[in-house]
Design a protein around this motif. Structure first.
Motif, PDB file in Angstrom:
ATOM      1  N   ARG A 233       0.822  -1.218   0.000  1.00  0.00           N
ATOM      2  CA  ARG A 233       0.000   0.000   0.000  1.00  0.00           C
ATOM      3  C   ARG A 233       0.856   1.269   0.000  1.00  0.00           C
ATOM      4  O   ARG A 233       0.466   2.304  -0.533  1.00  0.00           O
ATOM      5  N   SER A 236       1.664   2.179  -3.718  1.00  0.00           N
ATOM      6  CA  SER A 236       0.653   1.841  -4.713  1.00  0.00           C
ATOM      7  C   SER A 236      -0.043   3.088  -5.244  1.00  0.00           C
ATOM      8  O   SER A 236      -0.133   4.112  -4.562  1.00  0.00           O
ATOM      9  N   GLN A 240      -4.380   0.461  -7.612  1.00  0.00           N
ATOM     10  CA  GLN A 240      -3.813  -0.619  -6.801  1.00  0.00           C
ATOM     11  C   GLN A 240      -4.290  -0.535  -5.353  1.00  0.00           C
ATOM     12  O   GLN A 240      -4.557  -1.553  -4.701  1.00  0.00           O
ATOM     13  N   ASN A 241      -4.426   0.698  -4.875  1.00  0.00           N
ATOM     14  CA  ASN A 241      -4.852   0.899  -3.494  1.00  0.00           C
ATOM     15  C   ASN A 241      -6.275   0.379  -3.278  1.00  0.00           C
ATOM     16  O   ASN A 241      -6.597  -0.203  -2.229  1.00  0.00           O
TER      17      ASN A 241
END
Length: 569
Positions: A233, A236, A240-241
């Motif tokens: 995270r 990202s 992606q998060n």
């Protein structure tokens, strides 16, 4: 002549009246004894009653009841007035056969009787007169023996007396057989119940051990999953998060399910305990609902929180279990509410803490309410369920409330919502010492570096914890088991902190800690463990550990514990 006949007639009349009086008395005694027999609880009481009534009319020295099953050849002593007759055997011969067929037999020379030949000589030497009467029962044959130690002790009159008591003897022998059958049945049933209980306890213990083991085995890889999500995270992008958030939510749900499974296994094993302590309850509760506020917001629900607990008092309670109770109820309400709001109201009233959790969710009918607190039961138990979960949360909640000597109530209307109300007893005391505020704690100097030894056998967890600690600025050394930690730790100054896994090959964390302490190593040791019960924690502390972190952990858990031990200078 007439005078003599008159006298003889008067004498016969007198004797007849005496005989009638005696028979009437015997009948009364027989009826009284029959009543006493019906009140007897076992064969020994029946034997005593029979012994008592016969000795009133017949003078004898020993009273023996012998018996045999229908299929057996010889008789054995069943009950006796003297211990010397126990474990004796008696041959089934002519006199016993006649007695069982209804005769009452008077024996003048017992030493000549075949039935008594198998008796030990010292016993035979004491028997000089005998009365024999037999009774055939449904399952066995019994013979009652009265022995006299003097020649001619019994006569025709005593034989007739014993014959008159045959109905009473038949009733007594029948009752003895019935009591014996009942006692055998009860003993057999009791043994079966004991065996069934032992089997159930063993099965339950095996199940609890299995669930605890599986919980441990699941927590360990889950720790790596959550740790890697946190690491990813940090670097990202937005897309992606979002994916990582979904993964994290799934991991959190799996973590909750594993926790429920472990909790119910501990509850069923009877090992759940409270860890009460004095705490500022208002502050602890105020920080406990951040997760629920976020969950409610994501579903578009209003989340109303009201805490009316006096800040000027400390309360003696198990904070972890209390948070678990409100966490379960609030989480349940959010899960089963699709629109509207969830409200949590907590207030202290004198020596009581009252908690109310209400929602505008799907509600329940009366049938569901009756099974609400049963383990593995769910409101929506169809194959196409809209709501997940294990069905253990409310069962655990009810157990914890009762463990705290409180009670829980629930009211609900289908499609309108549900209200849970909990009342817990409280001990309270006014806070007299000044507490350090959170700002003071946060401004403690942070040690920018430190040498930390991590003892962990799972490769993925090694990678995760090394990355987390390295990013925090610490120097990290990894070893695979407790034996290697003993080989690498030579002095107390070598490492500032040791993070020790519990379940490892070669040597586990408990044994390794004990041996490190025996070597004089005083370095703080923190348990890294998937075993999460209070007994597990106490085991770690007893071994010499300073603290523990339960897997799966978040980076802030590691950060808080590490900082608390590396900032003590």
């Amino acid at each position: 002549m007439m005078s003599e006949q008159l006298n003889e007639t008067l004498l016969e009349l007198k004797q007849t009246k005496e005989r009638e009086s005696r028979l009437a008395e015997e009948n009364q005694v027989i009826f009284a004894t029959l009543s006493a027999l019906s009140q007897s609880q076992n064969k020994y009481q029946i034997f005593d009653e029979l012994n008592k009534v016969l000795s009133r009319y017949i003078q004898f020295d020993d009273f023996v009841v012998i018996s045999k099953e229908k299929s057996e050849v010889n008789f054995s002593t069943f009950l006796s007035s003297g211990a010397e007759f126990e474990h004796c055997y008696w041959g089934y011969r002519n006199k016993f056969h006649r007695a069982l067929n209804g005769e009452c037999i008077l024996v003048f020379e017992p030493e000549q009787v075949e039935e008594f030949q198998s008796l030990p000589e010292p016993i035979k030497a004491t028997i000089h007169s005998a009365l024999i009467i037999g009774i055939r029962a449904q399952a066995s044959d019994s013979v009652l023996l009265l022995f006299g130690r003097e020649k001619g002790q019994f006569d025709i009159e005593t034989k007739a007396t014993l014959s008159r008591f045959r109905p009473l003897i038949e009733r007594a022998i029948g009752d003895i057989e019935h009591k014996e059958e009942l006692q055998t049945l009860v003993s057999l049933r009791t043994q079966e119940l004991q065996e069934a209980r032992q089997a159930a306890e063993k099965a339950n213990e095996t199940k609890s051990q299995f669930l605890a083991m599986m919980s441990h085995e699941l927590r360990t890889p889950l720790n790596a999953v959550i740790g890697i999500i946190e690491l990813l995270r940090r670097d990202s992008d937005e897309h992606q998060n979002k994916l990582l958030t979904r993964m994290e939510n799934s991991a959190d749900l799996l973590h909750a399910i594993i926790g429920d499974i472990l909790d119910i296994s501990v509850i069923e094993s009877g090992h759940s305990r409270l860890n009460k302590q004095w705490i500022n309850l208002h502050d602890r509760l105020a920080n406990a609902f951040e997760y629920h506020e976020k969950s409610a917001s994501q579903k578009g629900l209003a989340f109303e929180l009201e805490i009316q607990v006096c800040r000027a008092y400390e309360y003696f309670i198990d904070p972890a279990r209390l948070i678990q109770i409100v966490f379960n109820l609030a989480g349940n309400s959010i899960k089963f509410t699709d629109k509207g709001k969830v409200s949590v109201h907590i207030r202290s009233e004198k020596q009581l803490l009252k908690i109310q959790v209400a929602d505008t969710g799907i509600g329940m009918d009366s049938g569901s309410l009756n099974q609400l607190f049963e383990p593995f039961m769910q409101v929506d138990n169809t194959r196409t369920r809209n709501y997940g979960g294990t069905g253990l949360g409310l069962a655990i909640t009810k157990h914890l409330v009762e463990l705290m000597d409180g009670y829980i109530q629930v009211s609900s209307q289908l499609k309108k919502g549900t209200v849970f109300t909990i009342t817990l007893p409280l001990q309270m005391q006014r806070i007299i010492k000044e507490q350090a505020n959170e700002q003071d704690i946060r401004t403690l100097p942070v040690k920018s570096s430190g040498n930390i030894l991590v003892v962990e056998d799972t490769r993925t967890n090694q990678v995760v914890i090394q990355l987390l600690l390295t990013q925090m600025g610490y120097n990290v050394t990894i070893v695979d088991n407790g034996q290697l930690s003993l080989e690498i730790v030579d002095t107390e100054e070598q490492f500032d902190l040791i993070l020790m896994d519990i379940s490892m090959p070669v040597m586990d964390g408990i044994e390794a800690t004990q041996k490190l302490r025996a070597k004089g190593i005083g370095t703080p040791i923190i348990a890294l463990t998937a075993h999460s019960t209070p007994e597990d924690k106490q085991r770690c502390l007893d071994a010499g550990m300073n603290d523990w972190i339960v897997k799966p952990f978040r980076s802030h858990h590691i950060d808080e514990v590490v900082m608390s031990y590396l900032n003590q200078d």
